[in-house]
Design a protein around this motif. Structure first.
Motif, PDB file in Angstrom:
ATOM      1  N   ALA A  86       0.864  -1.173   0.000  1.00 31.66           N
ATOM      2  CA  ALA A  86       0.000   0.000   0.000  1.00 31.66           C
ATOM      3  C   ALA A  86       0.899   1.221   0.000  1.00 31.66           C
ATOM      4  O   ALA A  86       2.051   1.158   0.421  1.00 31.66           O
ATOM      5  CB  ALA A  86      -0.894   0.009   1.231  1.00 31.66           C
ATOM      6  N   THR A  87       0.379   2.335  -0.458  1.00 31.37           N
ATOM      7  CA  THR A  87       1.142   3.579  -0.433  1.00 31.37           C
ATOM      8  C   THR A  87       0.777   4.337   0.830  1.00 31.37           C
ATOM      9  O   THR A  87      -0.386   4.656   1.055  1.00 31.37           O
ATOM     10  CB  THR A  87       0.843   4.427  -1.681  1.00 31.37           C
ATOM     11  OG1 THR A  87       1.136   3.638  -2.837  1.00 31.37           O
ATOM     12  CG2 THR A  87       1.680   5.683  -1.705  1.00 31.37           C
ATOM     13  N   ALA A  88       1.785   4.599   1.645  1.00 25.32           N
ATOM     14  CA  ALA A  88       1.569   5.265   2.938  1.00 25.32           C
ATOM     15  C   ALA A  88       2.021   6.720   2.858  1.00 25.32           C
ATOM     16  O   ALA A  88       3.009   7.044   2.196  1.00 25.32           O
ATOM     17  CB  ALA A  88       2.363   4.557   4.024  1.00 25.32           C
ATOM     18  N   HIS A  89       1.285   7.592   3.541  1.00 23.02           N
ATOM     19  CA  HIS A  89       1.690   8.987   3.698  1.00 23.02           C
ATOM     20  C   HIS A  89       2.557   9.062   4.946  1.00 23.02           C
ATOM     21  O   HIS A  89       2.093   8.757   6.044  1.00 23.02           O
ATOM     22  CB  HIS A  89       0.470   9.892   3.857  1.00 23.02           C
ATOM     23  CG  HIS A  89      -0.319  10.038   2.610  1.00 23.02           C
ATOM     24  ND1 HIS A  89      -1.324   9.157   2.249  1.00 23.02           N
ATOM     25  CD2 HIS A  89      -0.247  10.957   1.618  1.00 23.02           C
ATOM     26  CE1 HIS A  89      -1.836   9.545   1.091  1.00 23.02           C
ATOM     27  NE2 HIS A  89      -1.211  10.623   0.686  1.00 23.02           N
ATOM     28  N   LEU A  90       3.802   9.481   4.811  1.00 21.63           N
ATOM     29  CA  LEU A  90       4.717   9.488   5.943  1.00 21.63           C
ATOM     30  C   LEU A  90       4.311  10.480   7.019  1.00 21.63           C
ATOM     31  O   LEU A  90       4.557  10.259   8.198  1.00 21.63           O
ATOM     32  CB  LEU A  90       6.143   9.763   5.463  1.00 21.63           C
ATOM     33  CG  LEU A  90       6.691   8.715   4.488  1.00 21.63           C
ATOM     34  CD1 LEU A  90       8.098   9.093   4.046  1.00 21.63           C
ATOM     35  CD2 LEU A  90       6.655   7.334   5.090  1.00 21.63           C
ATOM     36  N   ASP A  91       3.666  11.588   6.623  1.00 18.67           N
ATOM     37  CA  ASP A  91       3.236  12.586   7.613  1.00 18.67           C
ATOM     38  C   ASP A  91       1.757  12.426   7.984  1.00 18.67           C
ATOM     39  O   ASP A  91       1.207  13.276   8.667  1.00 18.67           O
ATOM     40  CB  ASP A  91       3.510  14.000   7.108  1.00 18.67           C
ATOM     41  CG  ASP A  91       2.702  14.369   5.883  1.00 18.67           C
ATOM     42  OD1 ASP A  91       1.985  13.499   5.340  1.00 18.67           O
ATOM     43  OD2 ASP A  91       2.791  15.530   5.459  1.00 18.67           O
ATOM     44  N   HIS A  92       1.112  11.353   7.536  1.00 20.30           N
ATOM     45  CA  HIS A  92      -0.292  11.043   7.829  1.00 20.30           C
ATOM     46  C   HIS A  92      -1.265  12.079   7.266  1.00 20.30           C
ATOM     47  O   HIS A  92      -2.406  12.145   7.703  1.00 20.30           O
ATOM     48  CB  HIS A  92      -0.535  10.878   9.327  1.00 20.30           C
ATOM     49  CG  HIS A  92       0.357   9.872   9.956  1.00 20.30           C
ATOM     50  ND1 HIS A  92       0.223   8.522   9.735  1.00 20.30           N
ATOM     51  CD2 HIS A  92       1.421  10.007  10.791  1.00 20.30           C
ATOM     52  CE1 HIS A  92       1.150   7.882  10.407  1.00 20.30           C
ATOM     53  NE2 HIS A  92       1.892   8.751  11.051  1.00 20.30           N
TER      54      HIS A  92
END
Length: 143
Positions: A86-92
């Motif tokens: 999955a592609t995660a956003h590092l800063d949420h």
């Protein structure tokens, strides 16, 4: 994990294509943290070590090759899992879609990355339920 309908408007229209570029072109179909391959079934232990069939070697939870495999493995400890990237956003922040803020992660690494955010969200959800209970039903009883 699919995007919840209430959060879908945070993501750009071309999110599927952007996610595919991050997962399969940039990361070449492997987790950018532990190197688990997308779509394959891997044998893993509860401490994060897993068997890399392509290299015929054990790896640790960070994807580093181990010189020695596990000494004694109890059959209860071994499990298999299919890996999905999955592609995660590092800063949420789902609105921040810069390539340096996106990372291709497997389920295990993604959950570990989001652990604090999930705890915060759980706390917020419980407080909201308590407030609604106090508002409509009187004092909220724990337990």
């Amino acid at each position: 994990m699919p995007i919840r309908p209430q959060f879908r408007w945070f993501y750009p229209i071309d999110w599927r294509e952007l996610s595919a570029v991050i997962r399969f072109e940039r990361a070449k179909g492997c987790c950018e943290h532990c190197a688990r391959p997308h779509g394959r079934i891997v044998i893993c232990l509860s401490d994060g070590r897993w068997w890399d069939a392509g290299r015929s070697a054990w790896r640790d939870g960070q994807g580093r090759l181990l010189r020695h495999g596990p000494e004694i493995i109890s059959l209860a400890e071994i499990r298999s899992t299919r890996v999905y990237l999955a592609t995660a956003h590092l800063d949420h922040d789902p609105a921040n879609n810069r390539p340096r803020n996106l990372k291709a992660l497997c389920q295990r690494c993604h959950l570990r990355h989001d652990r604090d955010e999930h705890r915060r969200q759980r706390w917020l959800t419980l407080r909201m339920r308590k407030a609604l209970g106090d508002l409509f039903l009187g004092p909220y009883k724990f337990g």
